[in-house]
Design a protein around this motif. Structure first.
Motif, mmCIF file in Angstrom:
data_model
loop_
_atom_site.group_PDB
_atom_site.id
_atom_site.type_symbol
_atom_site.label_atom_id
_atom_site.label_comp_id
_atom_site.label_asym_id
_atom_site.label_seq_id
_atom_site.Cartn_x
_atom_site.Cartn_y
_atom_site.Cartn_z
ATOM 1 N N ASP A 1 -57.630 -4.317 -111.514
ATOM 2 C CA ASP A 1 -57.054 -4.430 -110.082
ATOM 3 C C ASP A 1 -55.997 -3.599 -109.854
ATOM 4 O O ASP A 1 -54.711 -3.659 -110.396
ATOM 5 C CB ASP A 1 -56.348 -5.814 -109.967
ATOM 6 C CG ASP A 1 -55.984 -6.308 -108.547
ATOM 7 O OD1 ASP A 1 -55.847 -5.528 -107.933
ATOM 8 O OD2 ASP A 1 -56.072 -7.465 -108.229
ATOM 9 N N VAL A 2 -56.273 -2.387 -109.068
ATOM 10 C CA VAL A 2 -55.186 -1.265 -108.984
ATOM 11 C C VAL A 2 -53.933 -1.925 -108.325
ATOM 12 O O VAL A 2 -52.889 -1.574 -109.020
ATOM 13 C CB VAL A 2 -55.834 -0.102 -108.330
ATOM 14 C CG1 VAL A 2 -54.911 0.976 -108.107
ATOM 15 C CG2 VAL A 2 -56.917 0.424 -109.215
ATOM 16 N N ARG B 1 -59.302 -1.375 -102.135
ATOM 17 C CA ARG B 1 -60.279 -1.702 -102.912
ATOM 18 C C ARG B 1 -59.828 -0.798 -104.140
ATOM 19 O O ARG B 1 -58.962 -0.111 -104.174
ATOM 20 C CB ARG B 1 -61.698 -1.418 -102.656
ATOM 21 C CG ARG B 1 -61.616 0.128 -101.864
ATOM 22 C CD ARG B 1 -62.962 0.349 -101.113
ATOM 23 N NE ARG B 1 -63.164 1.485 -100.694
ATOM 24 C CZ ARG B 1 -63.296 2.868 -101.060
ATOM 25 N NH1 ARG B 1 -63.522 3.000 -102.344
ATOM 26 N NH2 ARG B 1 -63.286 3.847 -100.403
ATOM 27 N N ARG B 2 -60.894 -0.706 -105.032
ATOM 28 C CA ARG B 2 -60.848 0.137 -106.223
ATOM 29 C C ARG B 2 -60.901 1.573 -105.816
ATOM 30 O O ARG B 2 -61.881 1.935 -104.963
ATOM 31 C CB ARG B 2 -61.779 0.004 -107.373
ATOM 32 C CG ARG B 2 -61.621 0.985 -108.542
ATOM 33 C CD ARG B 2 -62.807 0.408 -109.606
ATOM 34 N NE ARG B 2 -62.605 1.224 -110.666
ATOM 35 C CZ ARG B 2 -63.499 1.445 -111.742
ATOM 36 N NH1 ARG B 2 -64.772 0.679 -111.488
ATOM 37 N NH2 ARG B 2 -63.204 2.120 -112.788
ATOM 38 N N GLU C 1 -62.925 4.490 -109.448
ATOM 39 C CA GLU C 1 -64.524 4.431 -109.336
ATOM 40 C C GLU C 1 -64.859 6.078 -109.018
ATOM 41 O O GLU C 1 -64.168 6.624 -108.097
ATOM 42 C CB GLU C 1 -65.103 3.669 -108.036
ATOM 43 C CG GLU C 1 -66.269 3.635 -107.937
ATOM 44 C CD GLU C 1 -66.899 3.059 -106.518
ATOM 45 O OE1 GLU C 1 -68.186 3.401 -106.303
ATOM 46 O OE2 GLU C 1 -66.184 2.300 -105.932
ATOM 47 N N ILE D 1 -59.272 3.478 -113.760
ATOM 48 C CA ILE D 1 -58.478 3.282 -112.443
ATOM 49 C C ILE D 1 -59.411 3.615 -111.211
ATOM 50 O O ILE D 1 -59.447 2.498 -110.374
ATOM 51 C CB ILE D 1 -57.252 3.942 -112.451
ATOM 52 C CG1 ILE D 1 -56.127 3.384 -113.484
ATOM 53 C CG2 ILE D 1 -56.697 3.766 -110.907
ATOM 54 C CD1 ILE D 1 -54.847 4.403 -113.450
#
Length: 477
Positions: free
Chosen positions: A2-3, A362-363, A245, A243
């Motif tokens: 969860d960044v 989001r990521r 994608e 961290i």
């Protein structure tokens, strides 16, 4: 991973609040129960100040002008970021004017009576006097005005959450003011050719905010990147892979280079004790400085997420705006206008280059780009949408006379189609026709970059602007 949670907290020293409470000493022999009650209230105020995350320097309870002068010296020597004077009952202006004059810090006066209302049927004079903090407030305002001391106050009762919300804004603003006054702001490379709006007089940063601008060269980064080991590069690359994608377009060699540059950036920030960074280098034919500039997006985004905001295109005022937004807990991502969606009523905004990972919806994605539009070089870039909900567009304008001003507008980031081009892109609904908003925003004199932060920040920015003595321009529907 969860960044937003990972990067939610920014490491910065707590705001130092100097606290002095007081009342008129003539009352104590007349009403023996009054002073103990007022001291209990002062203790509760100190407790709640600490609950705001502040370091409290408590100068104690003063009862006359001599004690006020002694408290003024203690608070001056402590180097406080803000002085809070608690008016517990009537007290003379001579007790607090020396504190305000000697503090070298903004002063906030608070008048918090014990409860919402007195019990009029049972209260005697001594009990009434515990509710009399409002009485000296106009006196203080008059004396401060005549002594050239800016005046601000919050009135309420001891557990009044409305009042404490306002006090919290002043305390947060004082913390940001301190970060600016003590800040070291890196400026590396050179101005993007032709961007007249971006150009900033460096002396005006110190004149308006305090702090220091450290002029850096890309060679300061180059020598540090050259010393990065393969093991350090591999570790930073592994961090990035956790961290972000990774899009299929990411070239492994480009990611490795970006990781190496990121390690060098970490060292640059540490060696120069930087609190922010703005940078740009044009480059030519793939020479090393061009490769460094093209490889900075990953490392600059990671720095930004850790509380050292980095802005491209030599945008010093925007890196400062990002720092302010970050210290207010709002993230603050490098932003400009991208397009207007008149069908949906949205303003599309974002930027290529560094972004604040803590406010991603989001990521975040790393995308490989063979071309950086308007810039030379190639490599990996960050792509995400700011998390949906209240946001504030916030920038710093430099006026013709050299004064800085804040410009802010609150809106909502909303759902909708987004470009997939390796940029941060957000749709913002400002509650009006997007064309009307852009015209009003541009009319403020803002440059074409700013920070986009989460939450409604205008109230905090109003307090900060007051402490800095600068103008805040609001653009509202």
């Amino acid at each position: 991973m969860d960044v937003p949670e990972k990067f939610a907290e920014t490491a910065s020293p707590p705001v130092k609040v100097g606290l002095v409470a007081g009342g008129l000493g003539a009352y104590w022999p007349q009403f023996p129960d009054l002073l103990p009650q007022l001291k209990r209230s002062a203790g509760r105020v100190a407790e709640r100040m600490r609950g705001l995350g502040a370091e409290v320097v408590d100068a104690g309870f003063i009862s006359d002008a001599q004690e006020g002068a002694a408290a003024a010296e203690r608070l001056r020597a402590a180097g406080c970021d803000i002085i809070v004077g608690f008016l517990t009952t009537y007290m003379t202006a001579s007790m607090l004017v020396p504190v305000a004059q000697r503090a070298d810090a903004p002063v906030l006066l608070i008048n918090l009576q014990p409860t919402e209302s007195m019990d009029h049927a049972t209260f005697d004079t001594g009990q009434w006097l515990a509710y009399c903090g409002a009485c000296p407030l106009p006196e203080m305002a008059n004396a401060f005005e005549r002594c050239g001391v800016p005046f601000r106050s919050v009135s309420g009762y001891l557990e009044d959450e409305r009042a404490w919300a306002k006090i919290g804004r002043w305390v947060r603003a004082a913390g940001v003011r301190a970060a600016l006054r003590r800040g070291r702001h890196g400026l590396m490379g050179h101005l993007y050719p032709g961007m007249l709006d971006v150009s900033t007089d460096l002396t005006l940063v110190s004149a308006n905010f305090g702090g220091h601008v450290e002029v850096l060269e890309f060679d300061d980064l180059r020598v540090r990147v050259e010393k990065v080991t393969d093991a350090e590069t591999a570790a930073k690359k592994a961090e990035a892979e956790k961290i972000f994608e990774l899009d299929a377009s990411v070239d492994d060699d480009d990611l490795t280079w970006a990781a190496r540059v990121a390690v060098g950036l970490d060292r640059l920030a540490e060696d120069f004790a930087l609190d922010s960074l703005a940078y740009y280098h044009r480059g030519l034919d793939g020479e090393i400085h061009e490769r460094l500039g093209a490889g900075m997006i990953l490392g600059a985004s990671l720095l930004t997420a850790r509380g050292v905001p980095a802005a491209g295109e030599y945008e010093l005022r925007t890196s400062l705006a990002m720092l302010i937004a970050d210290r207010l807990g709002a993230g603050g991502s490098f932003t400009e206008l991208q397009a207007l969606d008149f069908r949906r009523g949205h303003v599309e905004m974002g930027h290529d280059g560094p972004a604040h990972l803590a406010i991603s919806a989001r990521r975040p994605l790393l995308r490989g780009l063979g071309v950086y539009h308007g810039k030379r070089g190639y490599g990996v870039s960050v792509e995400f949408d700011v998390k949906h909900g209240p946001v504030t567009a916030f920038g710093i304008v430099q006026r013709r006379d050299g004064r800085f001003a804040f410009v802010a507008s609150e809106g909502e980031t909303v759902d909708g189609p987004l470009l997939q081009i390796g940029n941060t892109t957000s749709r913002v609904d400002f509650g009006c026709d997007p064309g009307e908003w852009v015209d009003a925003w541009s009319a403020t004199g803002i440059s074409h970059h700013w920070a986009l932060g989460t939450g409604r920040l205008t109230a905090d920015l109003e307090s900060l602007a007051d402490l800095l003595g600068i103008e805040l321009v609001q653009v509202a529907p």
